[in-house]
Design a protein around this motif. Structure first.
Motif, PDB file in Angstrom:
ATOM      1  N   THR A 118      -1.927   6.823   6.342  1.00  0.00           N
ATOM      2  CA  THR A 118      -1.020   5.671   6.232  1.00  0.00           C
ATOM      3  C   THR A 118      -1.117   4.776   7.470  1.00  0.00           C
ATOM      4  O   THR A 118      -1.092   3.552   7.358  1.00  0.00           O
ATOM      5  CB  THR A 118       0.434   6.134   6.030  1.00  0.00           C
ATOM      6  N   THR A 154       3.913  12.333   0.393  1.00  0.00           N
ATOM      7  CA  THR A 154       4.656  11.069   0.520  1.00  0.00           C
ATOM      8  C   THR A 154       5.774  11.166   1.558  1.00  0.00           C
ATOM      9  O   THR A 154       6.358  10.143   1.924  1.00  0.00           O
ATOM     10  CB  THR A 154       5.276  10.665  -0.830  1.00  0.00           C
ATOM     11  N   ASN A 157       0.809  -1.214   0.000  1.00  0.00           N
ATOM     12  CA  ASN A 157       0.000   0.000   0.000  1.00  0.00           C
ATOM     13  C   ASN A 157       0.847   1.272   0.000  1.00  0.00           C
ATOM     14  O   ASN A 157       0.543   2.233  -0.724  1.00  0.00           O
ATOM     15  CB  ASN A 157      -0.943  -0.001   1.210  1.00  0.00           C
ATOM     16  N   ASP A 158       1.884   1.286   0.841  1.00  0.00           N
ATOM     17  CA  ASP A 158       2.737   2.481   0.904  1.00  0.00           C
ATOM     18  C   ASP A 158       3.454   2.723  -0.417  1.00  0.00           C
ATOM     19  O   ASP A 158       3.567   3.863  -0.877  1.00  0.00           O
ATOM     20  CB  ASP A 158       3.766   2.340   2.030  1.00  0.00           C
ATOM     21  N   ASN A 162      -4.344   2.920   7.317  1.00  0.00           N
ATOM     22  CA  ASN A 162      -4.232   1.887   6.289  1.00  0.00           C
ATOM     23  C   ASN A 162      -3.540   0.650   6.855  1.00  0.00           C
ATOM     24  O   ASN A 162      -3.944  -0.487   6.591  1.00  0.00           O
ATOM     25  CB  ASN A 162      -3.444   2.447   5.098  1.00  0.00           C
ATOM     26  N   THR A 218      -2.116  12.879   5.670  1.00  0.00           N
ATOM     27  CA  THR A 218      -1.463  11.762   4.979  1.00  0.00           C
ATOM     28  C   THR A 218      -0.875  10.785   5.987  1.00  0.00           C
ATOM     29  O   THR A 218      -0.963   9.564   5.825  1.00  0.00           O
ATOM     30  CB  THR A 218      -0.356  12.275   4.039  1.00  0.00           C
ATOM     31  N   GLN A 238       2.439   1.781  -3.328  1.00  0.00           N
ATOM     32  CA  GLN A 238       1.437   2.222  -4.292  1.00  0.00           C
ATOM     33  C   GLN A 238       1.149   3.712  -4.126  1.00  0.00           C
ATOM     34  O   GLN A 238       0.983   4.438  -5.117  1.00  0.00           O
ATOM     35  CB  GLN A 238       0.141   1.422  -4.108  1.00  0.00           C
ATOM     36  N   THR A 239       1.113   4.166  -2.872  1.00  0.00           N
ATOM     37  CA  THR A 239       0.910   5.595  -2.614  1.00  0.00           C
ATOM     38  C   THR A 239       2.073   6.417  -3.160  1.00  0.00           C
ATOM     39  O   THR A 239       1.879   7.463  -3.789  1.00  0.00           O
ATOM     40  CB  THR A 239       0.760   5.846  -1.099  1.00  0.00           C
ATOM     41  N   GLU A 285       1.732   6.484  -7.033  1.00  0.00           N
ATOM     42  CA  GLU A 285       0.696   7.356  -7.590  1.00  0.00           C
ATOM     43  C   GLU A 285       0.902   8.816  -7.199  1.00  0.00           C
ATOM     44  O   GLU A 285       0.843   9.714  -8.047  1.00  0.00           O
ATOM     45  CB  GLU A 285      -0.693   6.882  -7.116  1.00  0.00           C
ATOM     46  N   GLN A 286       1.130   9.068  -5.899  1.00  0.00           N
ATOM     47  CA  GLN A 286       1.238  10.444  -5.427  1.00  0.00           C
ATOM     48  C   GLN A 286       2.627  11.029  -5.617  1.00  0.00           C
ATOM     49  O   GLN A 286       2.775  12.257  -5.710  1.00  0.00           O
ATOM     50  CB  GLN A 286       0.881  10.528  -3.937  1.00  0.00           C
ATOM     51  N   PHE A 302      -9.376   8.573   4.547  1.00  0.00           N
ATOM     52  CA  PHE A 302      -9.204   8.891   3.123  1.00  0.00           C
ATOM     53  C   PHE A 302      -9.939  10.180   2.764  1.00  0.00           C
ATOM     54  O   PHE A 302      -9.416  11.037   2.045  1.00  0.00           O
ATOM     55  CB  PHE A 302      -9.730   7.732   2.275  1.00  0.00           C
TER      56      PHE A 302
END
Length: 546
Positions: free
Chosen positions: A181, A295, A114-115, A184, A177, A117-118, A121-122, A225
């Motif tokens: 995280t 991030t 997940n991290d 998540n 953010t 992926q963040t 994308e970000q 989120f």
């Protein structure tokens, strides 16, 4: 993030070059667009047709370059994702047993899935969008200046306002953010825990609990989120408002320049297109810059965890006892006043003193849950005692490199673990044993009777430990250990899931090996082999609980 961009600077440079060429042709398209209108106003049909054809060719080139850049960018981003995952796993490889097991495995899954992926994308994708926008803005400003200097000055002024305004939301974005995280991680951990007990809930007709718990966890994650998205929406709205106002004012200025005959009528088309490029880029850029800054908490978390692991390793190497004397070396393993507890001031056992000699066989007896397994993990170096000393061949166990220790000493957990791969890979675990050696170990623990059956089993794929029974998995774990010919085996209920006859046969083979030091824990010993141990130790007599 800078580190990984630096490691792939050549590939990143190629992406930037492709983006620059794309934006250059895009700006050129705006200029051609102006010429189309000018030729139409002048009623020059041939020039008009030529410019229209040139416009089509220009955009065909843009589409082709953008296609190549998109594919190449994806490849580079995936390479950087892999580099981050490698570093995170490398960080975990430095962990000792206690540090690693202080967190749930679902947390680590969140780190590498997940991290990342963040960050993907970000971080990386947003960065390339920002670079693309800056390049487009730069080229557009140059063209605006060639039309009239006032257009470029006004565009620069509005650009600075649009770029600086989102800074007011930096603190809010980082806070939300970070919260997202962490939420998540909790979501992954909680869902993993409840999905793993499906059979339990099924047996007690409590499957609705699974739905309720996952729904609750999902709602909390959704709230986190939404909170992050709320800040991102503020940034996006600010950029959009600046975008609209800037385009209207710049188009208005161009109109006045046309009226004063300082620029041609076609310039309105070009300025409209160029201002759209500039302020759409900058308006979105505010949001993308915010996401990139978002991030930072993830990389900060990685850095903090890395330092904690290093600190834990440094602490683990500190001696808790005095100087070692020669008289201590007559014991293979010696525990002196050892205490351990998972929580402060709540010891599982205290002031345990016991010695184990080379080549001898020891049976530690006691009730289930009394702390026998924990004692074995302390002896194996997995857990560090709160006080007291553990000596291995006269050396403090804390000072021995784990890899050196594991080459001599094998700890077999009562819950054997397997990777999702073939039995062959599970036996090798990165080593390179011949099939003949592997089959020999399988026959030793009575998993197969001949080479043919051995080859079939070696090629059997294990997924989530499916395909083999609990007893077979225990024997497979034992075969994996015996394959490496350890001098010492710590067996934690290692035959508890095996049928009685096979368990007795395996124990006899181990007990008859004169070179092997065996320390076996059991709360249900087999009467056929009890008499073969050199010493039986009652755990309740051994420990002194506080």
């Amino acid at each position: 993030m800078k580190k990984y961009l630096g490691l792939h600077k050549r590939e990143v440079g190629i992406i930037i070059t492709l983006l620059a060429v794309t934006e250059l042709f895009t700006v050129l398209g705006s200029v051609i667009n102006a010429r189309i209108l000018n030729s139409l106003v002048a009623m020059k049909i041939r020039l008009f047709s030529f410019n229209v054809g040139l416009f089509l060719v220009n955009w065909a080139i843009i589409v082709a370059i953008r296609y190549l850049e998109t594919i190449y960018q994806e490849r580079v981003i995936q390479n950087m994702d892999t580099a981050i995952r490698s570093d995170v796993v490398g960080m975990l490889l430095k962990s000792n047993y206690s540090t690693y097991n202080s967190k749930d495995t679902n947390t680590y899954e969140s780190w590498v899935n997940n991290d990342i992926q963040t960050i993907n994308e970000q971080g990386f994708r947003s960065l390339f969008v920002v670079i693309d926008g800056l390049l487009g803005t730069f080229f557009a400003l140059i063209v605006l200046f060639t039309f009239h200097w006032s257009l470029a000055i006004m565009a620069i002024a509005f650009s600075l306002v649009i770029l600086t305004s989102p800074r007011f939301f930096n603190g809010q974005l980082e806070k939300q953010t970070t919260a997202f995280t962490h939420e998540n991680e909790r979501f992954v951990e909680q869902t993993g825990d409840f999905l793993s007990v499906f059979n339990l809930l099924y047996t007690f007709n409590a499957l609705r609990l699974l739905l309720r718990k996952i729904t609750q966890a999902s709602q909390k994650l959704g709230d986190a989120f939404v909170n992050r998205s709320r800040v991102q929406a503020k940034i996006a709205a600010t950029g959009f408002l600046g975008n609209v106002i800037s385009q209207i004012l710049l188009t208005g200025l161009t109109g006045f320049l046309v009226i004063d005959r300082l620029v041609s009528v076609g310039t309105i088309n070009a300025v409209s297109s160029l201002s759209g490029n500039i302020f759409n880029n900058l308006g979105n850029m505010s949001n993308y810059l915010g996401m990139i800054r978002g991030t930072r908490p993830i990389f900060s978390k990685y850095g903090i965890e890395d330092r904690l692991i290093d600190q834990s390793n440094i602490k683990a190497k500190k001696l808790s006892g005095g100087e070692l004397s020669e008289s201590q070396t007559d014991k293979l393993i010696k525990l002196t006043d050892v205490s351990f507890g998972y929580e402060p001031k709540k010891p599982i056992f205290a002031q345990v003193s016991v010695s184990f000699k080379a080549g001898k066989k020891y049976l530690i007896l006691g009730q289930s849950g009394s702390g026998k397994s924990t004692l074995l993990k302390v002896v194996a170096g997995y857990l560090l005692p709160e006080s007291g000393t553990v000596l291995f061949k006269g050396r403090n166990l804390k000072l021995i490199d784990p890899e050196d220790l594991h080459r001599q000493l094998l700890y077999l957990d009562q819950k054997p673990q397997m990777i999702s791969a073939s039995v062959r890979e599970n036996l090798n675990l990165g080593a390179h044993y011949s099939d003949e050696q592997l089959i020999k170990s399988l026959k030793y623990v009575e998993l197969v009777k001949d080479e043919r059956a051995g080859m079939v089993l070696l090629n059997t794929n294990l997924r989530d430990n499916q395909g083999l029974s609990g007893g077979q998995l225990q024997r497979l774990a034992l075969a994996r250990g015996i394959l490496r010919r350890p001098k010492i085996i710590l067996l934690d209920e290692g035959t508890s899931a095996v049928d009685h006859k096979t368990a007795v046969d395996i124990e006899r083979l181990l007990l008859q090996d004169s070179a092997l030091t065996l320390i076996m824990v059991s709360h249900t010993p087999h009467q056929e082999t009890v008499g073969m141990f050199d010493q039986q130790i009652n755990f309740d007599d051994l420990i002194k609980k506080q």
